[in-house]
Design a protein around this motif. Structure first.
Motif, PDB file in Angstrom:
ATOM      1  N   ASP A   1      15.464  19.629   2.598  1.00 12.43           N
ATOM      2  CA  ASP A   1      14.586  18.618   3.202  1.00 12.43           C
ATOM      3  C   ASP A   1      13.183  18.718   2.603  1.00 12.43           C
ATOM      4  O   ASP A   1      12.691  19.809   2.317  1.00 12.43           O
ATOM      5  CB  ASP A   1      14.506  18.825   4.712  1.00 12.43           C
ATOM      6  CG  ASP A   1      15.823  18.494   5.406  1.00 12.43           C
ATOM      7  OD1 ASP A   1      16.530  17.602   4.910  1.00 12.43           O
ATOM      8  OD2 ASP A   1      16.109  19.135   6.435  1.00 12.43           O
TER       9      ASP A   1
ATOM     10  N   MET B   1       3.708  17.054   4.772  1.00  9.49           N
ATOM     11  CA  MET B   1       4.866  17.517   5.541  1.00  9.49           C
ATOM     12  C   MET B   1       5.020  16.675   6.817  1.00  9.49           C
ATOM     13  O   MET B   1       6.111  16.244   7.156  1.00  9.49           O
ATOM     14  CB  MET B   1       4.704  18.985   5.913  1.00  9.49           C
ATOM     15  CG  MET B   1       5.881  19.527   6.707  1.00  9.49           C
ATOM     16  SD  MET B   1       5.515  21.014   7.632  1.00  9.49           S
ATOM     17  CE  MET B   1       4.417  20.401   8.885  1.00  9.49           C
ATOM     18  N   ILE B   2       3.903  16.414   7.488  1.00 10.10           N
ATOM     19  CA  ILE B   2       3.951  15.593   8.702  1.00 10.10           C
ATOM     20  C   ILE B   2       4.437  14.180   8.372  1.00 10.10           C
ATOM     21  O   ILE B   2       5.201  13.582   9.136  1.00 10.10           O
ATOM     22  CB  ILE B   2       2.570  15.581   9.393  1.00 10.10           C
ATOM     23  CG1 ILE B   2       2.270  16.983   9.946  1.00 10.10           C
ATOM     24  CG2 ILE B   2       2.509  14.531  10.488  1.00 10.10           C
ATOM     25  CD1 ILE B   2       0.838  17.180  10.401  1.00 10.10           C
ATOM     26  N   SER B   3       4.034  13.677   7.204  1.00  9.68           N
ATOM     27  CA  SER B   3       4.456  12.319   6.827  1.00  9.68           C
ATOM     28  C   SER B   3       5.958  12.227   6.605  1.00  9.68           C
ATOM     29  O   SER B   3       6.532  11.138   6.745  1.00  9.68           O
ATOM     30  CB  SER B   3       3.697  11.851   5.582  1.00  9.68           C
ATOM     31  OG  SER B   3       4.183  12.497   4.424  1.00  9.68           O
ATOM     32  N   THR B   4       6.620  13.347   6.291  1.00 11.06           N
ATOM     33  CA  THR B   4       8.079  13.301   6.114  1.00 11.06           C
ATOM     34  C   THR B   4       8.785  13.004   7.429  1.00 11.06           C
ATOM     35  O   THR B   4       9.879  12.437   7.433  1.00 11.06           O
ATOM     36  CB  THR B   4       8.628  14.626   5.531  1.00 11.06           C
ATOM     37  OG1 THR B   4       8.386  15.692   6.462  1.00 11.06           O
ATOM     38  CG2 THR B   4       8.010  14.940   4.191  1.00 11.06           C
ATOM     39  N   PHE B   5       8.173  13.380   8.559  1.00 12.30           N
ATOM     40  CA  PHE B   5       8.784  13.126   9.861  1.00 12.30           C
ATOM     41  C   PHE B   5       8.739  11.640  10.220  1.00 12.30           C
ATOM     42  O   PHE B   5       9.407  11.210  11.159  1.00 12.30           O
ATOM     43  CB  PHE B   5       8.124  13.972  10.948  1.00 12.30           C
ATOM     44  CG  PHE B   5       8.271  15.449  10.710  1.00 12.30           C
ATOM     45  CD1 PHE B   5       9.499  16.015  10.386  1.00 12.30           C
ATOM     46  CD2 PHE B   5       7.176  16.287  10.788  1.00 12.30           C
ATOM     47  CE1 PHE B   5       9.646  17.375  10.162  1.00 12.30           C
ATOM     48  CE2 PHE B   5       7.301  17.659  10.569  1.00 12.30           C
ATOM     49  CZ  PHE B   5       8.535  18.198  10.261  1.00 12.30           C
TER      50      PHE B   5
ATOM     51  N   GLN C   1       4.220  10.174   0.295  1.00 14.53           N
ATOM     52  CA  GLN C   1       3.919  11.556   0.683  1.00 14.53           C
ATOM     53  C   GLN C   1       2.879  12.154  -0.267  1.00 14.53           C
ATOM     54  O   GLN C   1       1.974  12.878   0.164  1.00 14.53           O
ATOM     55  CB  GLN C   1       5.188  12.412   0.664  1.00 14.53           C
ATOM     56  CG  GLN C   1       6.181  12.043   1.731  1.00 14.53           C
ATOM     57  CD  GLN C   1       7.479  12.814   1.578  1.00 14.53           C
ATOM     58  OE1 GLN C   1       7.503  13.900   1.026  1.00 14.53           O
ATOM     59  NE2 GLN C   1       8.569  12.235   2.091  1.00 14.53           N
TER      60      GLN C   1
ATOM     61  N   TRP D   1      10.309  18.228   4.044  1.00 15.51           N
ATOM     62  CA  TRP D   1       9.318  18.910   4.873  1.00 15.51           C
ATOM     63  C   TRP D   1       9.305  20.399   4.566  1.00 15.51           C
ATOM     64  O   TRP D   1       8.258  21.036   4.580  1.00 15.51           O
ATOM     65  CB  TRP D   1       9.563  18.647   6.357  1.00 15.51           C
ATOM     66  CG  TRP D   1      10.778  19.343   6.925  1.00 15.51           C
ATOM     67  CD1 TRP D   1      12.039  18.846   6.997  1.00 15.51           C
ATOM     68  CD2 TRP D   1      10.827  20.657   7.463  1.00 15.51           C
ATOM     69  NE1 TRP D   1      12.879  19.766   7.545  1.00 15.51           N
ATOM     70  CE2 TRP D   1      12.156  20.899   7.855  1.00 15.51           C
ATOM     71  CE3 TRP D   1       9.880  21.657   7.664  1.00 15.51           C
ATOM     72  CZ2 TRP D   1      12.572  22.081   8.427  1.00 15.51           C
ATOM     73  CZ3 TRP D   1      10.291  22.845   8.241  1.00 15.51           C
ATOM     74  CH2 TRP D   1      11.626  23.060   8.607  1.00 15.51           C
TER      75      TRP D   1
ATOM     76  N   TRP E   1       7.338  20.958   1.324  1.00 19.52           N
ATOM     77  CA  TRP E   1       5.900  20.878   1.563  1.00 19.52           C
ATOM     78  C   TRP E   1       5.375  22.142   2.244  1.00 19.52           C
ATOM     79  O   TRP E   1       4.302  22.636   1.929  1.00 19.52           O
ATOM     80  CB  TRP E   1       5.547  19.647   2.389  1.00 19.52           C
ATOM     81  CG  TRP E   1       5.611  18.365   1.620  1.00 19.52           C
ATOM     82  CD1 TRP E   1       6.446  17.319   1.840  1.00 19.52           C
ATOM     83  CD2 TRP E   1       4.812  17.999   0.490  1.00 19.52           C
ATOM     84  NE1 TRP E   1       6.232  16.335   0.919  1.00 19.52           N
ATOM     85  CE2 TRP E   1       5.216  16.728   0.074  1.00 19.52           C
ATOM     86  CE3 TRP E   1       3.800  18.624  -0.226  1.00 19.52           C
ATOM     87  CZ2 TRP E   1       4.654  16.056  -0.997  1.00 19.52           C
ATOM     88  CZ3 TRP E   1       3.228  17.947  -1.299  1.00 19.52           C
ATOM     89  CH2 TRP E   1       3.657  16.689  -1.671  1.00 19.52           C
TER      90      TRP E   1
END
Length: 151
Positions: free
Chosen positions: A2, A37-41, A49, A4, A7
């Motif tokens: 993944d 990393m937060i943007s991957t959620f 990203q 995240w 990152w």
């Protein structure tokens, strides 16, 4: 794997580099990686990203640099450190004469283990070996000094 996790691994590596090197920009890049990393959620595509990481890093730099500058200035003032560098850092320092200074001639003095050529244009008499002088200026690599008078 993944994204995240990628990152967060990059962020951890940057934090380790920050601890070792103490370069503010690596901390800012680590913060940018956390933002990415937060943007991957939110299921953002990889190019977005990267944009989030870049923007997060720049914003972290813009906000953290003034904070760290103030913190360093406060620590320097608290510890009595002088922020001057190079030859200016010698101004006001005390030195011990190692080769006597005769009026109109050069002598030598030691500051922190370094030997410097010195002149004392205001001196009317010989400043002897072992005397204490204070640095008042410089011309190239020759320091201008004045004899310390006890008051």
């Amino acid at each position: 794997m993944d994204m995240w996790l990628v990152w967060i691994i990059i962020c951890a590596i940057l934090v380790i580099v920050e601890v070792v090197s103490q370069m503010i920009w690596t901390l800012c890049l680590a913060i940018g990686c956390l933002a990415a990393m937060i943007s991957t959620f939110f299921d953002l595509a990889f190019p977005y990203q990267i944009v989030v990481m870049a923007v997060g890093s720049v914003l972290a730099y813009m906000f953290l640099m003034p904070v760290f500058r103030r913190w360093h200035a406060k620590m320097d003032a608290k510890e009595g450190r002088n922020a001057r560098t190079g030859m200016d850092a010698l101004l006001g320092r005390r030195a011990i004469v190692t080769d006597e200074i005769r009026p109109g001639e050069l002598g030598r003095a030691r500051i922190d283990g370094d030997s410097w050529q010195i002149k004392a244009p205001e001196a009317k008499h010989v400043i002897s070996h072992g005397a204490e002088v204070v640095v008042t200026g410089y011309d190239s690599i020759i320091l201008t000094v004045a004899e310390v008078t006890e008051s």
